[in-house]
Design an enzyme around this catalytic site. Sequence first.
Site, mmCIF file in Angstrom:
data_model
loop_
_atom_site.group_PDB
_atom_site.id
_atom_site.type_symbol
_atom_site.label_atom_id
_atom_site.label_comp_id
_atom_site.label_asym_id
_atom_site.label_seq_id
_atom_site.Cartn_x
_atom_site.Cartn_y
_atom_site.Cartn_z
ATOM 1 N N GLY A 186 0.771 -1.232 0.000
ATOM 2 C CA GLY A 186 0.000 0.000 0.000
ATOM 3 C C GLY A 186 0.806 1.289 0.000
ATOM 4 N N THR A 187 1.993 1.265 -0.627
ATOM 5 C CA THR A 187 2.741 2.528 -0.676
ATOM 6 C C THR A 187 2.046 3.545 -1.596
ATOM 7 O OG1 THR A 187 4.214 1.827 -2.468
ATOM 8 C CG2 THR A 187 4.945 1.390 -0.216
ATOM 9 N N ASN A 188 1.371 3.057 -2.625
ATOM 10 C CA ASN A 188 0.613 3.995 -3.471
ATOM 11 C C ASN A 188 -0.598 4.548 -2.736
ATOM 12 O OD1 ASN A 188 1.723 4.351 -6.311
ATOM 13 N ND2 ASN A 188 1.943 2.144 -5.994
ATOM 14 N N MET A 205 -4.062 -6.684 -7.038
ATOM 15 C CA MET A 205 -3.503 -7.752 -7.873
ATOM 16 C C MET A 205 -4.559 -8.704 -8.424
ATOM 17 S SD MET A 205 -0.468 -6.874 -8.071
ATOM 18 C CE MET A 205 0.805 -5.931 -7.236
ATOM 19 N N LEU A 254 -10.127 -7.250 -13.115
ATOM 20 C CA LEU A 254 -11.576 -7.048 -13.007
ATOM 21 C C LEU A 254 -12.236 -7.390 -14.342
ATOM 22 C CD1 LEU A 254 -11.300 -3.727 -11.019
ATOM 23 C CD2 LEU A 254 -12.166 -5.906 -10.120
ATOM 24 N N ASN A 272 -5.839 2.928 -12.742
ATOM 25 C CA ASN A 272 -4.828 1.964 -12.268
ATOM 26 C C ASN A 272 -3.435 2.571 -12.403
ATOM 27 O OD1 ASN A 272 -3.739 -0.656 -11.499
ATOM 28 N ND2 ASN A 272 -3.179 -0.940 -13.649
ATOM 29 N N HIS A 306 0.447 1.356 -13.078
ATOM 30 C CA HIS A 306 1.227 0.202 -13.540
ATOM 31 C C HIS A 306 2.709 0.590 -13.596
ATOM 32 C CE1 HIS A 306 1.948 -3.616 -15.492
ATOM 33 N NE2 HIS A 306 2.786 -2.972 -16.284
HETATM 34 C C1 GAR Z 1 3.243 -1.041 -7.432
HETATM 35 O O1 GAR Z 1 4.494 -0.986 -8.036
HETATM 36 C C2 GAR Z 1 2.157 -1.047 -8.493
HETATM 37 O O2 GAR Z 1 2.447 -0.220 -9.590
HETATM 38 C C3 GAR Z 1 2.154 -2.492 -8.903
HETATM 39 O O3 GAR Z 1 2.338 -3.206 -7.699
HETATM 40 C C4 GAR Z 1 3.020 -2.393 -6.744
HETATM 41 C C5 GAR Z 1 2.136 -2.289 -5.521
HETATM 42 O O4 GAR Z 1 2.787 -1.579 -4.520
HETATM 43 N N1 GAR Z 1 0.944 -2.811 -9.580
HETATM 44 C C6 GAR Z 1 0.888 -3.670 -10.590
HETATM 45 O O5 GAR Z 1 1.835 -4.301 -11.000
HETATM 46 C C7 GAR Z 1 -0.489 -3.833 -11.212
HETATM 47 N N2 GAR Z 1 -0.383 -4.377 -12.535
HETATM 48 P P1 GAR Z 1 1.994 -0.904 -3.293
HETATM 49 O O6 GAR Z 1 1.037 -1.950 -2.709
HETATM 50 O O7 GAR Z 1 3.108 -0.582 -2.316
HETATM 51 O O8 GAR Z 1 1.279 0.321 -3.791
#
Ligand code: GAR
Length: 211
Positions: A15-17, A94, A97, A111, A113
């Site tokens: 969940g850093t985003n 992950m 949908l 989203n 990516h």
């Molecule tokens: C992030 O790098 C995000 O871009 C990627 O997973 C990581 C999740 O990090 N998402 C994907 O690859 C989706 N196709 P987070 O949980 O720390 O935000």
Amino acid sequence: MSDQMRIAVLVSGGGTNLQALIDAQAERKIKNGFLCAVVSSKEDAFALSRARKAGIPEFILARKDYPISRQYDEALIRLLDKIGVDLVVLAGFMNVLGPDFCSKYKNRIINVHPSLIPSFCGDGFYGLRVHKAALSCGVKVTGATVHFVNEVTDGGAIILQKAVEVKDSDTPESLQMRVMKEAEWELLPKAVSLFCEGRLQIEDGHVRILE
Ligand code: GAR
């Protein structure tokens, strides 16, 4: 706050985003919208602790409880209907949908990516796998993309992209961290704010950012 856009963030992991969105909200960088819910597809996702700490209502809808992905999508639709949501943000969510979900929230799902789409994206490209693929291809530049979600995995209209340098010494982990820090955490809150401000216009599958 009633005319503000209600934003639900879907997560599965660290969940850093999500944290970048929480921080942007605290700094009043998300104009005309607020985080109204965090929904996790995993019950032990660290992202849930981040939501709790920020006082955002958290929900668990575990993917493993639904053998068929369509049933999961239906449960997600019911939950989001109950919460009342204008924008769905996938922040390290992950799961893919299906068409029913995508059409219900058409042009209202965003989203992030971790590559420059159309490179290293689509089915099977998620998390560290994306950075492993970029390194084994030997690219000198990678980056991140924020895009609308449609029924094609990573195929929706691109909103924002930012390039990030690849270093000779990079591991998938170090590259992932640089892409997050230099691109993802900046682009995602920016795109969410643009959406809430009504500044994203989609024409012929392309996004135009209104001044
Ligand atoms: C992030 O790098 C995000 O871009 C990627 O997973 C990581 C999740 O990090 N998402 C994907 O690859 C989706 N196709 P987070 O949980 O720390 O935000």
